[in-house]
Structure formats: C-alpha cells, structure tokens
Write a protein that holds these residues in place. Structure first.
Motif, short mmCIF file in Angstrom:
data_model
loop_
_atom_site.label_atom_id
_atom_site.label_comp_id
_atom_site.label_asym_id
_atom_site.label_seq_id
_atom_site.Cartn_x
_atom_site.Cartn_y
_atom_site.Cartn_z
N PRO A 143 25.74 -0.63 -9.53
CA PRO A 143 24.71 -0.43 -8.51
C PRO A 143 25.22 -0.83 -7.12
O PRO A 143 25.94 -1.81 -6.98
CB PRO A 143 23.56 -1.36 -8.96
N HIS A 144 24.81 -0.05 -6.12
CA HIS A 144 25.26 -0.30 -4.75
C HIS A 144 24.14 -0.77 -3.82
O HIS A 144 24.41 -1.05 -2.64
CB HIS A 144 25.89 0.98 -4.17
N TYR A 145 22.93 -0.86 -4.31
CA TYR A 145 21.78 -1.23 -3.48
C TYR A 145 20.94 -2.26 -4.23
O TYR A 145 20.89 -2.26 -5.45
CB TYR A 145 20.89 -0.02 -3.18
N ARG A 146 20.23 -3.08 -3.47
CA ARG A 146 19.35 -4.08 -4.11
C ARG A 146 18.26 -3.42 -4.93
O ARG A 146 17.87 -3.92 -5.97
CB ARG A 146 18.76 -5.04 -3.07
N GLU A 147 17.77 -2.26 -4.48
CA GLU A 147 16.75 -1.54 -5.23
C GLU A 147 17.29 -1.08 -6.58
O GLU A 147 16.55 -1.08 -7.58
CB GLU A 147 16.23 -0.35 -4.42
N SER A 148 18.56 -0.71 -6.63
CA SER A 148 19.18 -0.31 -7.90
C SER A 148 19.25 -1.49 -8.87
O SER A 148 18.99 -1.33 -10.07
CB SER A 148 20.58 0.24 -7.65
N ILE A 149 19.59 -2.65 -8.35
CA ILE A 149 19.64 -3.85 -9.18
C ILE A 149 18.25 -4.21 -9.67
O ILE A 149 18.07 -4.58 -10.85
CB ILE A 149 20.29 -5.01 -8.40
N LEU A 150 17.25 -4.07 -8.81
CA LEU A 150 15.87 -4.36 -9.21
C LEU A 150 15.42 -3.45 -10.35
O LEU A 150 14.84 -3.92 -11.34
CB LEU A 150 14.91 -4.19 -8.02
N SER A 170 0.84 -1.21 0.00
CA SER A 170 0.00 0.00 0.00
C SER A 170 0.87 1.26 0.00
O SER A 170 0.55 2.23 -0.68
CB SER A 170 -0.98 0.00 1.18
N LEU A 171 1.98 1.24 0.73
CA LEU A 171 2.90 2.39 0.71
C LEU A 171 3.50 2.54 -0.69
O LEU A 171 3.57 3.66 -1.22
CB LEU A 171 4.02 2.20 1.74
N TYR A 172 3.92 1.43 -1.29
CA TYR A 172 4.51 1.49 -2.63
C TYR A 172 3.53 2.09 -3.63
O TYR A 172 3.88 3.00 -4.38
CB TYR A 172 4.95 0.09 -3.08
N LYS A 173 2.30 1.60 -3.60
CA LYS A 173 1.29 2.10 -4.54
C LYS A 173 0.97 3.57 -4.29
O LYS A 173 0.75 4.33 -5.24
CB LYS A 173 0.02 1.26 -4.45
N LYS A 174 0.96 3.98 -3.03
CA LYS A 174 0.70 5.38 -2.69
C LYS A 174 1.79 6.29 -3.27
O LYS A 174 1.51 7.29 -3.93
CB LYS A 174 0.62 5.55 -1.18
N VAL A 175 3.04 5.93 -3.04
CA VAL A 175 4.16 6.74 -3.54
C VAL A 175 4.19 6.71 -5.07
O VAL A 175 4.37 7.75 -5.71
CB VAL A 175 5.50 6.24 -2.95
N LEU A 176 3.97 5.54 -5.65
CA LEU A 176 3.96 5.43 -7.11
C LEU A 176 2.86 6.31 -7.71
O LEU A 176 3.09 7.03 -8.68
CB LEU A 176 3.78 3.97 -7.53
N ASN A 177 1.69 6.29 -7.11
CA ASN A 177 0.58 7.11 -7.58
C ASN A 177 0.90 8.60 -7.48
O ASN A 177 0.59 9.38 -8.39
CB ASN A 177 -0.70 6.78 -6.80
N GLU A 178 1.54 9.01 -6.40
CA GLU A 178 1.95 10.42 -6.24
C GLU A 178 2.92 10.81 -7.35
O GLU A 178 2.79 11.88 -7.95
CB GLU A 178 2.61 10.64 -4.88
N ASP A 238 7.22 -3.52 -12.59
CA ASP A 238 7.99 -4.76 -12.73
C ASP A 238 9.04 -4.90 -11.63
O ASP A 238 9.27 -6.01 -11.14
CB ASP A 238 8.64 -4.85 -14.11
N ALA A 239 9.68 -3.81 -11.23
CA ALA A 239 10.67 -3.87 -10.15
C ALA A 239 10.01 -4.36 -8.86
O ALA A 239 10.58 -5.20 -8.14
CB ALA A 239 11.31 -2.50 -9.94
N TYR A 240 8.82 -3.85 -8.59
CA TYR A 240 8.12 -4.28 -7.38
C TYR A 240 7.70 -5.75 -7.49
O TYR A 240 7.83 -6.51 -6.52
CB TYR A 240 6.90 -3.40 -7.12
N ARG A 241 7.22 -6.17 -8.67
CA ARG A 241 6.83 -7.58 -8.86
C ARG A 241 8.02 -8.52 -8.65
O ARG A 241 7.88 -9.59 -8.05
CB ARG A 241 6.28 -7.79 -10.28
#
Length: 166
Positions: free
Chosen positions: A123-130, A4-12, A43-46
C-alpha cells in the motif's frame, strides 16, 4: 474529517446497482460480499476517526466498497483459497476500472488490500492501509460470528440430547 461527506459517498456506492450485485456472492461464511464491503467501509472510517487521521473521505469510501469487486462466487470458482486470496484483488481492480473512473488512490486501495499476503502489492497511501486493516479485522469478525453460530447449534444439539438421555 468530514463524516457527512463520507456517509453521502458511502450511501451512493451502497445504492449503486453494480455494487449491489455483490449481494449474490457469499463471503466469509456469515455474510455476502456486499455486506462485507459495507462493514469494511464502516470500520475503515471508525479506525481513521479513532486515530484522528486525515483521510480523503470520497476515495476511502469508494475504495472500501470496491476492494472486493471481483464478482464471482468463491465456492463455485474452482479457485483454491490461496489462488483466490492472492488473485482477487487484481480481478476486483480490473472490474472496478471497467465500471468506474478511479483515482490512483482508489486503485491502490483495491490492489493492495491483501498485503502482506500479496507481498508485492504494498500500500502507498494511508487510506489503503486503513482498508487493508479494516478488511482483516472484518473478515476475522465475520468468521468468529460463523463459528459462534455453528458451536451454538452443536452445543444446543448436544445439550438437548443429554437432557433427553439420547
């Protein structure tokens, strides 16, 4: 993971006029830069969810939406494909820094998303790799969609010519 946080930020981010301005720039033949960035974010979130990875949802969403915030039309830029491929991450980062307060993680997502093409932008973070992985997957999917449309049109044209004897 907090979906829900991810979708909220993505929507913003998706509703931000600065982000929406990316709709005017074509990308990968079958979509625009805004659509591409939304697909990458989704796709990154999936991928993270599938792999049961813990991620920083806010920064993942923001970094994914800003990874191609270079704000130019590739076809009209005069850049070669190589020049765009190796240079747009830095341009996107500079534009994002001028418009947003970015964390180090968000900066890394944007700057490193073209690794390994940009071999020094590791990339230095897992989110960057995603995001980098999702970007490559999404770009391939968009190109395949474009090619499928072209081939369907050509095959349909050839089929109708053979049926009419032309």
């Amino acid at each position: 993971m907090n979906e829900s946080l991810y979708k909220k930020v993505l929507n913003e981010m998706m509703n931000d006029p600065r982000i929406r301005s990316m709709q005017q720039y074509p990308q990968h033949g079958s979509c625009n830069t805004y659509q591409h960035s939304v697909y990458v974010a989704e796709d990154a979130y999936r991928i993270a969810r599938f792999l049961h990875m813990r991620v920083r949802e806010t920064e993942l969403a923001r970094g994914a939406m800003l990874h191609d915030f270079y704000l130019y039309n590739i076809r009209e830029s005069g850049f070669s494909a190589w020049r765009h491929g190796t240079g747009h991450a830095l341009v996107a980062l500079e534009n994002a820094e001028a418009n947003y307060q970015l964390t180090d993680l968000e900066k890394d997502i944007i700057y490193s998303h073209m690794w390994p093409l940009n071999i020094t932008h590791v990339p230095h973070y897992r989110e960057s790799i995603l995001v980098g992985t999702a970007d490559k997957y999404t770009a391939c999917r968009e190109r395949i969609h474009q090619w499928r449309e072209i081939l369907t049109g050509v095959c349909g044209l050839l089929r109708s010519k053979s049926e009419t004897g032309s």
